[in-house]
Design a protein around this motif. Structure first.
Motif, mmCIF file in Angstrom:
data_model
loop_
_atom_site.group_PDB
_atom_site.id
_atom_site.type_symbol
_atom_site.label_atom_id
_atom_site.label_comp_id
_atom_site.label_asym_id
_atom_site.label_seq_id
_atom_site.Cartn_x
_atom_site.Cartn_y
_atom_site.Cartn_z
ATOM 1 N N ILE A 113 0.831 -1.297 0.200
ATOM 2 C CA ILE A 113 -0.030 -0.059 -0.526
ATOM 3 C C ILE A 113 1.052 0.970 0.020
ATOM 4 C CG2 ILE A 113 -2.258 1.657 1.236
ATOM 5 C CD1 ILE A 113 -2.058 -1.752 2.275
ATOM 6 N N ALA A 114 0.857 2.242 -1.015
ATOM 7 C CA ALA A 114 1.702 3.072 -0.635
ATOM 8 C C ALA A 114 0.683 4.666 -1.719
ATOM 9 C CB ALA A 114 2.686 3.275 -2.362
ATOM 10 N N THR A 115 -0.108 4.268 -1.074
ATOM 11 C CA THR A 115 -1.053 5.920 -1.282
ATOM 12 C C THR A 115 -1.559 6.952 -1.003
ATOM 13 O OG1 THR A 115 -2.642 4.790 0.370
ATOM 14 C CG2 THR A 115 -2.877 3.987 -1.730
ATOM 15 N N GLY A 116 0.067 7.145 -0.075
ATOM 16 C CA GLY A 116 0.585 8.391 0.056
ATOM 17 C C GLY A 116 -0.437 9.445 0.652
ATOM 18 N N GLY A 117 -0.362 10.650 0.802
ATOM 19 C CA GLY A 117 -1.311 11.413 1.112
ATOM 20 C C GLY A 117 -2.789 12.126 0.910
ATOM 21 N N LYS A 118 -3.323 12.640 1.211
ATOM 22 C CA LYS A 118 -4.593 13.555 0.385
ATOM 23 C C LYS A 118 -4.192 15.197 1.045
ATOM 24 C CE LYS A 118 -7.512 11.578 3.181
ATOM 25 N NZ LYS A 118 -9.281 11.124 2.863
ATOM 26 N N PRO A 119 -4.780 16.129 0.452
ATOM 27 C CA PRO A 119 -4.494 17.556 0.962
ATOM 28 C C PRO A 119 -5.777 17.199 1.890
ATOM 29 C CG PRO A 119 -4.235 17.724 -1.747
ATOM 30 C CD PRO A 119 -4.787 15.868 -0.960
ATOM 31 N N TYR A 120 -5.504 17.777 2.733
ATOM 32 C CA TYR A 120 -6.548 18.277 3.812
ATOM 33 C C TYR A 120 -7.539 19.286 3.438
ATOM 34 C CZ TYR A 120 -9.114 19.812 7.962
ATOM 35 O OH TYR A 120 -10.195 19.890 8.509
ATOM 36 N N CYS A 121 -8.543 19.517 3.170
ATOM 37 C CA CYS A 121 -9.625 20.267 2.692
ATOM 38 C C CYS A 121 -11.006 20.206 3.156
ATOM 39 C CB CYS A 121 -9.909 19.817 0.760
ATOM 40 S SG CYS A 121 -11.999 20.109 0.489
ATOM 41 N N PRO A 122 -11.242 22.251 3.059
ATOM 42 C CA PRO A 122 -12.222 21.633 4.301
ATOM 43 C C PRO A 122 -13.753 20.802 3.888
ATOM 44 C CG PRO A 122 -12.042 23.655 3.486
ATOM 45 C CD PRO A 122 -9.837 22.764 2.828
ATOM 46 N N SER A 123 -13.945 19.622 3.904
ATOM 47 C CA SER A 123 -15.046 19.228 2.895
ATOM 48 C C SER A 123 -15.968 19.762 4.062
ATOM 49 C CB SER A 123 -14.927 17.365 2.922
ATOM 50 O OG SER A 123 -14.382 17.686 4.773
ATOM 51 N N ASN A 124 -16.315 20.044 4.751
ATOM 52 C CA ASN A 124 -17.476 20.565 5.269
ATOM 53 C C ASN A 124 -17.908 21.429 5.789
ATOM 54 O OD1 ASN A 124 -15.353 21.609 6.761
ATOM 55 N ND2 ASN A 124 -16.390 20.906 8.554
ATOM 56 N N ILE A 125 -17.543 22.091 4.422
ATOM 57 C CA ILE A 125 -17.385 24.072 3.855
ATOM 58 C C ILE A 125 -17.855 23.418 2.393
ATOM 59 C CG2 ILE A 125 -16.946 25.963 3.436
ATOM 60 C CD1 ILE A 125 -14.880 25.643 5.689
ATOM 61 N N HIS A 126 -19.439 24.249 2.088
ATOM 62 C CA HIS A 126 -19.950 24.312 1.444
ATOM 63 C C HIS A 126 -19.590 25.303 -0.128
ATOM 64 C CE1 HIS A 126 -22.704 24.224 -2.344
ATOM 65 N NE2 HIS A 126 -23.823 25.737 -2.519
ATOM 66 N N GLY A 127 -18.981 24.291 -1.028
ATOM 67 C CA GLY A 127 -18.447 25.189 -2.100
ATOM 68 C C GLY A 127 -16.458 24.485 -2.113
#
Length: 452
Positions: A113-127
């Motif tokens: 498994i070498a799936t790396g990181g994903k950018p932290y994104c404020p997914s709780n905020i609309h838009g």
């Protein structure tokens, strides 16, 4: 291993380092790599320099294309394939072919498994997924930003977060002529530095013309159609043409729930020094895994290209049956924003307080070259050492051209448990174009020795 099947999830630094190592050792092995994007083996760290046009084309960031892996190395790389889940009991993974929009199960004998990181994104905020909002973690995201700047000619950008990516993106967008605003939740930029050093970067960033707002939190976006027109914080509203998320990354491990694979710090995958997980025949490497900090001896999550490549190589060697181990890291990192260079290694003061270690610290300002030599620049070196033993515990450097790579001396010292006296005794190079007769690192060490 004969014809057993090695399946690798993730086709960037760690995954392809491992695949290449296994192929070198085992010419007849079946190796299948699933990569969710169109690209393999690229430099994510180079993305800001592609956006600033310092690097002319995205292709220059690709070390090896999927075609080269397939044709030259006989590694079956399947791009645009997203792995949805891992069934370690039946030794198979569920894969979505994104082009055909079909799911299938792929069996494995061994899995990396070498799936790396994903950018932290404020997914709780609309838009947060608006057409002019961008994370910066994949080559595709970099190309999307470049295309947006070329086609839409934005005038102003808001960067949310002021870590490495945030600062490097600020530089890229300044070079492209945009007005840049940065919003940071913490009191200072770069929380990987101590506050006194972070403050120097805050001053430098403002001197470059960036509007920097610390201790401000993103609350919402103003949306018009499919675009963000303004960023709303707890203190103000800022009009913008584009938004960049520079809030760091989190390990990309959500798809592992119910797999039985043990997770640790920040939900990174727990591995031993051979990069094996707690499940037989399953390895993990890169930004999705935990790393042992060699100074604190605690497990941390660290997302760096250096660590990803090394752990990928060790995982590949281990899968191929070789004796290999990754000892851990001291957390060395450098970054640049315009003429300013920033470097850090080892532990911060707040971490030492948490560990209950008695320490002393000093900051010294000197020059990168002999004071009389043209273009000698300012450099500030901060050292932290254990109170009685004098053992180095951490170091941070901020300065202009010629400053940052000096951190490697401190990284070497940390790795081998050297003391401040040992650093003073090092036979470092000297000539006026490169350094004062006492290198800035040793000048700081001499000053700190008095307190030990």
């Amino acid at each position: 291993m004969g014809n057993s099947t090695l399946v690798i999830i993730g086709g960037d630094a760690a995954g392809m380092s491992a695949a290449s190592k296994v192929r070198r050792e085992q010419s007849d092995r079946e190796i299948i790599v699933f990569e969710k994007s169109n690209y393999t083996s690229y430099s994510a760290c180079g993305i800001p320099y592609f956006i600033s046009e310092t690097v002319k084309s995205a292709d220059e960031l690709v070390v090896r294309s999927p075609e080269i892996f397939r044709n030259k190395f006989n590694i079956d790389v399947r791009t645009m394939h997203l792995v949805k889940s891992v069934d370690t009991t039946a030794k198979r993974i569920k894969v979505l072919d994104k082009i055909k929009n079909e799911e299938f199960w792929q069996p494995y004998d061994q899995l990396l498994i070498a799936t790396g990181g994903k950018p932290y994104c404020p997914s709780n905020i609309h838009g947060h997924n608006a057409a002019n909002a961008f994370g910066v973690s994949t080559l595709k995201s970099g190309i999307n930003i470049e295309n947006f700047i070329e086609e839409k000619k934005p005038k102003k950008a808001v960067i949310i977060g002021a870590g490495y990516i945030g600062l490097e993106m600020a530089e890229a967008l300044l070079i492209r002529g945009l007005k840049v605003t940065m919003i940071n939740r913490a009191k200072q930029v770069m929380t990987t530095l101590d506050p006194d050093m972070g403050e120097l970067i805050s001053v430098a960033v403002r001197n470059l013309g960036v509007k920097l707002y610390c201790e401000e939190e993103l609350k919402s976006f103003e949306i018009k159609g499919s675009l963000i027109t303004a960023v709303v914080t707890d203190k103000q509203e800022i009009a913008t043409d584009m938004v960049v998320f520079g809030m760091g990354t989190t390990p990309n491990t959500e798809f592992l729930k119910d797999s039985g694979i043990e997770l640790g710090v920040r939900n990174a995958i727990r591995v031993n020094s051979q990069m094996q997980t707690n499940i037989k025949d399953v390895w993990a490497a890169g930004d999705c895994t935990e790393t042992l900090n060699l100074v604190s001896h605690k497990h941390i999550h660290i997302a760096l290209g250096t660590v990803a490549n090394k752990t990928g190589l060790v995982a590949g060697a281990s899968i191929a049956g070789e004796k290999a181990a990754f000892p851990g890291a001291v957390g060395t990192a450098v970054c640049k924003i315009c003429s300013y260079e920033v470097a850090r290694t080892g532990l911060l003061e707040k971490e030492l307080k948490e560990l209950g270690i008695d320490y002393v610290t000093t900051s010294t300002k000197s020059k990168t070259r002999a004071h009389y030599y043209p273009n000698a620049k300012d450099i500030t070196v901060k050292l932290i050492a254990e109170k009685n033993s004098g053992r180095l515990l951490g170091g941070q450097i901020i300065g202009e051209e010629g400053a940052a790579k000096r951190i490697d001396v401190l990284a070497t010292a940390l790795t081998h448990n050297l003391t401040i006296q040992n650093i003073i005794d090092l036979d470092l190079s000297y000539a006026p174009p490169f350094s004062p007769v006492w290198d800035p690192v040793q000048t700081a060490a001499r000053k700190l020795l008095k307190d030990i």
